[in-house]
Design a protein around this motif. Structure first.
Motif, short mmCIF file in Angstrom:
data_model
loop_
_atom_site.label_atom_id
_atom_site.label_comp_id
_atom_site.label_asym_id
_atom_site.label_seq_id
_atom_site.Cartn_x
_atom_site.Cartn_y
_atom_site.Cartn_z
N HIS A 61 -27.19 5.52 25.26
CA HIS A 61 -28.68 5.13 24.86
C HIS A 61 -28.53 3.62 24.46
CE1 HIS A 61 -28.65 9.46 24.05
NE2 HIS A 61 -29.66 9.31 24.61
N VAL A 62 -29.46 2.88 24.93
CA VAL A 62 -29.34 1.60 25.04
C VAL A 62 -30.98 1.06 24.76
CG1 VAL A 62 -27.55 1.14 26.17
CG2 VAL A 62 -29.34 1.07 27.44
N SER A 63 -31.02 -0.31 24.42
CA SER A 63 -32.35 -0.76 24.35
C SER A 63 -32.25 -2.05 24.93
CB SER A 63 -33.10 -0.81 23.14
OG SER A 63 -33.46 0.52 22.55
N LEU A 64 -33.28 -2.79 25.55
CA LEU A 64 -32.96 -4.16 26.26
C LEU A 64 -34.39 -4.66 25.96
CD1 LEU A 64 -31.03 -5.91 28.18
CD2 LEU A 64 -32.88 -5.07 29.82
N CYS A 65 -34.41 -6.00 25.33
CA CYS A 65 -35.62 -6.79 25.24
C CYS A 65 -35.62 -8.03 26.03
CB CYS A 65 -35.45 -7.23 23.81
SG CYS A 65 -37.09 -8.17 23.22
N VAL A 66 -36.34 -8.14 26.96
CA VAL A 66 -36.29 -9.03 28.16
C VAL A 66 -37.47 -10.07 27.65
CG1 VAL A 66 -36.82 -9.78 30.43
CG2 VAL A 66 -35.74 -7.32 29.68
N LEU A 67 -36.74 -11.41 27.55
CA LEU A 67 -37.65 -12.47 26.95
C LEU A 67 -37.88 -13.54 28.02
CD1 LEU A 67 -35.51 -12.96 23.69
CD2 LEU A 67 -37.94 -12.17 23.84
N PRO A 68 -38.93 -14.44 28.23
CA PRO A 68 -39.10 -15.53 29.09
C PRO A 68 -38.23 -16.69 28.67
CG PRO A 68 -40.79 -15.47 27.41
CD PRO A 68 -40.23 -14.18 27.08
N ASP A 69 -37.97 -17.48 29.70
CA ASP A 69 -37.12 -18.76 29.26
C ASP A 69 -37.47 -19.61 28.14
OD1 ASP A 69 -35.51 -17.88 31.55
OD2 ASP A 69 -36.35 -19.64 32.89
N PHE A 71 -38.80 -18.44 25.43
CA PHE A 71 -38.57 -17.47 24.18
C PHE A 71 -40.12 -17.04 23.89
CE2 PHE A 71 -38.50 -16.60 19.76
CZ PHE A 71 -37.66 -15.53 19.97
N PHE A 72 -41.15 -17.74 23.90
CA PHE A 72 -42.34 -17.14 23.55
C PHE A 72 -43.11 -16.73 24.64
CE2 PHE A 72 -41.53 -19.24 19.44
CZ PHE A 72 -41.51 -18.32 18.52
N GLY A 73 -43.75 -15.83 24.84
CA GLY A 73 -44.86 -15.47 25.99
C GLY A 73 -44.52 -13.80 26.19
N ARG A 74 -44.66 -13.46 27.47
CA ARG A 74 -44.58 -12.16 28.01
C ARG A 74 -43.09 -11.58 27.78
NH1 ARG A 74 -45.29 -10.92 34.46
NH2 ARG A 74 -43.39 -12.09 34.22
N TRP A 75 -43.07 -10.26 27.13
CA TRP A 75 -41.69 -9.86 26.77
C TRP A 75 -41.85 -8.44 27.11
CZ3 TRP A 75 -41.14 -6.36 22.94
CH2 TRP A 75 -42.07 -6.39 22.09
N VAL A 76 -40.79 -7.56 27.23
CA VAL A 76 -40.81 -6.22 27.39
C VAL A 76 -39.66 -5.67 26.63
CG1 VAL A 76 -39.61 -6.11 29.63
CG2 VAL A 76 -41.31 -4.32 28.93
N GLN A 77 -39.61 -4.42 25.85
CA GLN A 77 -38.47 -3.67 25.72
C GLN A 77 -38.56 -2.42 26.59
OE1 GLN A 77 -38.10 -2.74 21.60
NE2 GLN A 77 -36.91 -0.64 22.11
N LEU A 78 -37.30 -2.18 27.03
CA LEU A 78 -37.03 -0.98 27.82
C LEU A 78 -35.88 -0.14 27.03
CD1 LEU A 78 -36.94 -3.55 30.64
CD2 LEU A 78 -37.63 -1.37 31.28
N ASP A 79 -36.36 1.17 26.89
CA ASP A 79 -35.05 1.91 26.37
C ASP A 79 -34.46 3.02 27.38
OD1 ASP A 79 -35.67 1.04 23.77
OD2 ASP A 79 -37.37 2.35 23.67
N GLY A 80 -33.45 3.53 27.38
CA GLY A 80 -32.85 4.20 28.39
C GLY A 80 -31.30 4.62 28.16
N THR A 81 -30.85 4.98 29.32
CA THR A 81 -29.30 5.55 29.25
C THR A 81 -28.69 4.49 30.08
OG1 THR A 81 -29.82 7.14 30.79
CG2 THR A 81 -29.77 7.87 28.41
N ALA A 82 -27.42 4.14 29.91
CA ALA A 82 -26.71 3.38 30.47
C ALA A 82 -25.39 3.93 30.88
CB ALA A 82 -26.37 2.12 29.91
N GLU A 83 -24.69 3.33 32.18
CA GLU A 83 -23.41 3.61 32.52
C GLU A 83 -22.76 2.31 33.13
OE1 GLU A 83 -22.98 5.77 36.19
OE2 GLU A 83 -24.67 4.95 37.14
N ALA A 84 -21.34 2.34 32.80
CA ALA A 84 -20.62 1.27 33.35
C ALA A 84 -19.86 1.62 34.45
CB ALA A 84 -19.58 0.81 32.24
N VAL A 85 -20.20 0.92 35.59
CA VAL A 85 -19.41 0.95 36.70
C VAL A 85 -18.47 0.14 36.86
CG1 VAL A 85 -19.67 1.24 39.39
CG2 VAL A 85 -21.55 1.82 37.92
#
Length: 133
Positions: A61-69, A71-85
């Motif tokens: 289980h992971v979370s990812l916060c995606v930010l604009p270059d 810093f302030f502005g449109r952002w999103v948090q995604l939650d999900g499951t991860a695997e390492a290949v």
């Protein structure tokens, strides 16, 4: 926010902070570059011996916060499951990752050699939730 809207943001904005869980349950945060693969999963390149890879092996289980270059502005948090290949299976995935983030490499053989030398792995995150709503 639905998952397709969130993926669209990640396709344009690659700077992110990935949160995995340490063995004691506390968060471990890593700055990363993220993108979206052809299957709609979020992908991140990392070295195979990092804390995030070990944490994901124990708890996907992971979370990812995606930010604009900027810093302030449109952002999103995604939650999900991860695997390492890991390599060697990760090589074509790492090439796709590079193309998506940076375009064509000037010397793919040199790139592949660097990926092997760095013991790279590709994290694939299957998003299950996105926000803010």
């Amino acid at each position: 926010m639905d998952l397709d809207q969130a993926r669209a943001i990640v396709r344009e904005q690659h700077h992110a902070v990935l949160a995995t869980r340490r063995s004691d349950g506390s968060p471990q945060l890593s700055p990363v570059l993220a993108t979206v693969d052809a299957g709609g999963r979020i992908t991140v390149s990392t070295t195979a011996n990092t804390a995030k890879v070990a944490n994901i092996a124990r708890d996907p289980h992971v979370s990812l916060c995606v930010l604009p270059d900027e810093f302030f502005g449109r952002w999103v948090q995604l939650d999900g499951t991860a695997e390492a290949v890991r390599l060697p299976e990760a090589m074509p995935l790492l090439e796709e990752y590079y193309r998506t983030v940076s375009g064509e490499h000037e010397d793919w053989e040199r790139y592949r050699a660097a990926m092997r030398a760095e013991r790279r792995a590709l994290l694939r995150i299957e998003p299950t939730r996105a926000g803010p709503s």
